[in-house]
Design a protein around this motif. Structure first.
Motif, PDB file in Angstrom:
ATOM      1  N   LYS A 146      56.335 -53.517  11.945  1.00 23.87           N
ATOM      2  CA  LYS A 146      54.879 -53.476  11.872  1.00 23.87           C
ATOM      3  C   LYS A 146      54.425 -53.909  10.478  1.00 23.87           C
ATOM      4  N   PHE A 147      53.121 -54.160  10.355  1.00 23.96           N
ATOM      5  CA  PHE A 147      52.578 -54.501   9.037  1.00 23.96           C
ATOM      6  C   PHE A 147      51.165 -53.946   8.914  1.00 23.96           C
ATOM      7  N   LYS A 148      50.719 -53.853   7.699  1.00 23.63           N
ATOM      8  CA  LYS A 148      49.322 -53.516   7.448  1.00 23.63           C
ATOM      9  C   LYS A 148      48.866 -54.305   6.230  1.00 23.63           C
ATOM     10  N   LYS A 200      49.736 -52.882  12.537  1.00 24.12           N
ATOM     11  CA  LYS A 200      49.799 -53.896  13.587  1.00 24.12           C
ATOM     12  C   LYS A 200      51.241 -54.327  13.811  1.00 24.12           C
ATOM     13  N   LEU A 201      51.538 -54.729  15.026  1.00 26.34           N
ATOM     14  CA  LEU A 201      52.876 -55.211  15.350  1.00 26.34           C
ATOM     15  C   LEU A 201      53.138 -56.542  14.664  1.00 26.34           C
ATOM     16  N   SER A 230      56.962 -58.127  20.954  1.00 22.96           N
ATOM     17  CA  SER A 230      56.352 -56.815  20.703  1.00 22.96           C
ATOM     18  C   SER A 230      56.794 -56.220  19.376  1.00 22.96           C
ATOM     19  N   GLY A 231      57.509 -57.015  18.567  1.00 20.41           N
ATOM     20  CA  GLY A 231      57.974 -56.534  17.267  1.00 20.41           C
ATOM     21  C   GLY A 231      59.234 -55.695  17.339  1.00 20.41           C
ATOM     22  N   ILE A 245      55.658 -53.379   6.835  1.00 19.29           N
ATOM     23  CA  ILE A 245      55.487 -54.322   5.733  1.00 19.29           C
ATOM     24  C   ILE A 245      54.025 -54.264   5.277  1.00 19.29           C
ATOM     25  N   VAL A 246      53.831 -54.107   3.984  1.00 20.01           N
ATOM     26  CA  VAL A 246      52.472 -54.093   3.426  1.00 20.01           C
ATOM     27  C   VAL A 246      52.177 -55.491   2.891  1.00 20.01           C
ATOM     28  N   LYS A 247      51.220 -56.149   3.519  1.00 21.35           N
ATOM     29  CA  LYS A 247      50.874 -57.501   3.095  1.00 21.35           C
ATOM     30  C   LYS A 247      49.899 -57.468   1.921  1.00 21.35           C
TER      31      LYS A 247
END
Length: 524
Positions: free
Chosen positions: A432-434, A445-446, A471-472, A516-518
């Motif tokens: 997932k990431f945000k 989010k996936l 679906s990640g 993962i933090v973008k």
């Protein structure tokens, strides 16, 4: 006339020599009764070399068996059974010796012969079943790592117990005294207590070694054998076993239990266990944390045979009459070296079915009479004697005693890790990431179709590559123990590094979630 005198003189001389051998045989029987099997064996062999006797051959076999010299015992039994049949006890000894050298097929054959003469013996039935289904005792062997401690010697080291920053154990290693007293049955020095400190490696904090053993609290040692002990009440009190200084009328020195507590840095004996006796031994104590429940091994009358396990409770300052733990736990053979770990009692037995010799078993303590005894399996157990187990509060590390190195009475202490992670290990999860934000409620989010690269951080090599699905979801196979990192490459070619910690011990493997933090300010 001269001829007759010479003949008579020769006959009398032969009779005198034979009488001397008979005296040796009587002396050998006395040694055997007093459990001095080494001297008994020496005299039996001397007698047999001059006067072959099937009865003496059988006594030689028994002596070898009781000295745990199983190959020699088998050889002697094989000689005897060529022309004679074995008694029921000797048939059992013969089978046990075969099991002790991993000759399980022959052991089963002998157990079956025993069962033919004692058809309803449930323990023998269980031994036969166990030897025919040994694979179950090896199922979890990869989850253990076992190794001898550095201070073992050619003498006996056994029954370790954690104390302060090290371990206390008993040993019959040679001392520094000018006159060394010895046990008549083993011809080795008496057992005394020792302490070895655990020293942490100054370079690697996860590594440690043991310091040189030193005598532990000489004021508690008997002139004869010192036995195992157990600490309780935050290591301020202990219960220990020790041989009495005064022999009974028949010359035997039994083992008694004593309680002690520490005061101003010195241990002081507070009281003996009220059920000590010259008629039987009480030893191998273990206690609960507050010292109100005591388990021990004893050969007191009224048991099921050999040594049995007993329980006594301290109620209103008085110890209750020892209670035999019953036929589900105790057998006609020996149950010894109990160790209480929470609600589980560990102990050793050569009566329950196992790999040979003394095996370690565990049983959950409940109020129910139906108690299931479980063999802890290989590698804690072997075809040799394995006993004196202790386990830490996390159930991940411990010690035991065993003569697996050379048999006989040369016991050593082994350290073990348990419930270890095994490899290859498969882990599954979701990526997932945000977006980077100061808000705490940013939606996760996936991250579909991301590329995952598993990298051995120590060797700096890629060991596996994988890709998330739409679906990640991802799956990775960890091939061996090491320190890892994961490189994650998103669909838009953004790269991130994630540290992956694989615990040394097994844990429940649920789904892993990598987030993962973008960083919106990160340049492409």
């Amino acid at each position: 006339m001269l001829f007759l005198l010479l003949f008579a003189s020769t006959a009398m001389s032969q009779e005198t020599v034979f009488a001397l051998f008979r005296n040796d045989l009587k002396l050998a029987d006395g040694y055997f009764e007093n459990k001095d099997y080494q001297n008994a064996l020496r005299l039996y062999k001397s007698f047999a070399s001059k006067h072959p006797s099937k009865d003496v051959d059988l006594k030689i076999a028994r002596s070898h068996h009781l000295l745990k010299q199983y190959r020699e015992a088998i050889s002697a039994y094989e000689k005897y059974v060529r022309t004679n049949s074995l008694s029921i006890p000797d048939l059992y000894y013969y089978a046990e010796a075969q099991s002790g050298i991993l000759n399980y097929e022959k052991a089963v054959e002998l157990y079956q012969a025993y069962l033919g003469r004692v058809p309803d013996d449930q323990l023998i039935m269980k031994k036969i079943w166990r030897l025919n289904n040994l694979q179950y005792l090896y199922e979890d062997s990869l989850h253990y790592a076992i190794r001898p401690v550095q201070f073992n010697t050619e003498y006996g080291e056994l029954c370790p117990i954690p104390y302060k920053n090290g371990i206390v154990f008993i040993s019959n290693r040679k001392g520094v005294r000018a006159i060394e007293t010895k046990d008549a049955s083993t011809h080795a020095p008496f057992y005394k207590t020792f302490f070895s400190a655990v020293l942490t490696d100054t370079i690697n904090s996860e590594s440690f070694h043991f310091g040189r053993p030193a005598a532990f609290k000489k004021e508690l040692n008997s002139k004869f054998h010192a036995g195992p002990m157990a600490f309780y009440d935050h290591e301020k009190k202990m219960v220990f076993s020790s041989a009495v200084d005064k022999a009974s009328k028949n010359g035997a020195r039994t083992m008694h239990l004593y309680f002690a507590e520490i005061s101003k840095g010195h241990w002081k004996i507070t009281e003996p266990f009220p059920y000590n006796s010259e008629a039987y031994s009480i030893h191998n104590p273990t206690a609960n944390d507050d010292g109100t429940v005591l388990y021990f091994s004893s050969d007191m009358k009224g048991g099921f045979g050999g040594k049995d396990l007993y329980k006594s409770e301290n109620k209103n300052g008085q110890w209750t009459t020892p209670l035999n733990l019953g036929e589900n736990i105790n057998t006609s053979q020996d149950e010894v070296f109990p160790f209480l770990h929470d609600e589980t009692l560990y102990f050793s037995s050569n009566g329950h079915a196992g790999l040979g010799g003394l095996d370690i078993f565990r049983v959950e303590l409940t109020n129910s009479a139906a108690v299931e005894v479980e063999n802890v399996g290989y590698p804690l157990n072997t075809n040799f004697d394995d006993f004196g187990i202790v386990i830490d509060s996390l159930t991940t590390h411990g010690y035991l005693s065993s003569n697996r190195k050379g048999g006989g009475y040369n016991d050593d202490i082994y350290e073990f890790d348990m419930d270890l992670q095994t490899y290859p290990l498969e882990i599954n999860g979701v990526m997932k990431f945000k977006e980077q934000s100061w808000a705490d409620t940013v939606e996760l989010k996936l991250m579909p179709n991301a590329k995952i690269v598993l990298i051995d951080n120590i060797r700096n090599v890629t060991v596996q590559e994988s890709t998330c699905n739409d679906s990640g979801m991802f799956s990775l196979t960890i091939p061996y123990y090491s320190k890892y990192k994961i490189k994650v490459v998103s669909e838009d070619k953004d790269e991130n590094i994630v540290s992956l910690e694989i615990p040394k011990h097994r844990k429940g493997q649920g789904k892993h979630e990598i987030v993962i933090v973008k960083d919106p300010f990160k340049s492409n």
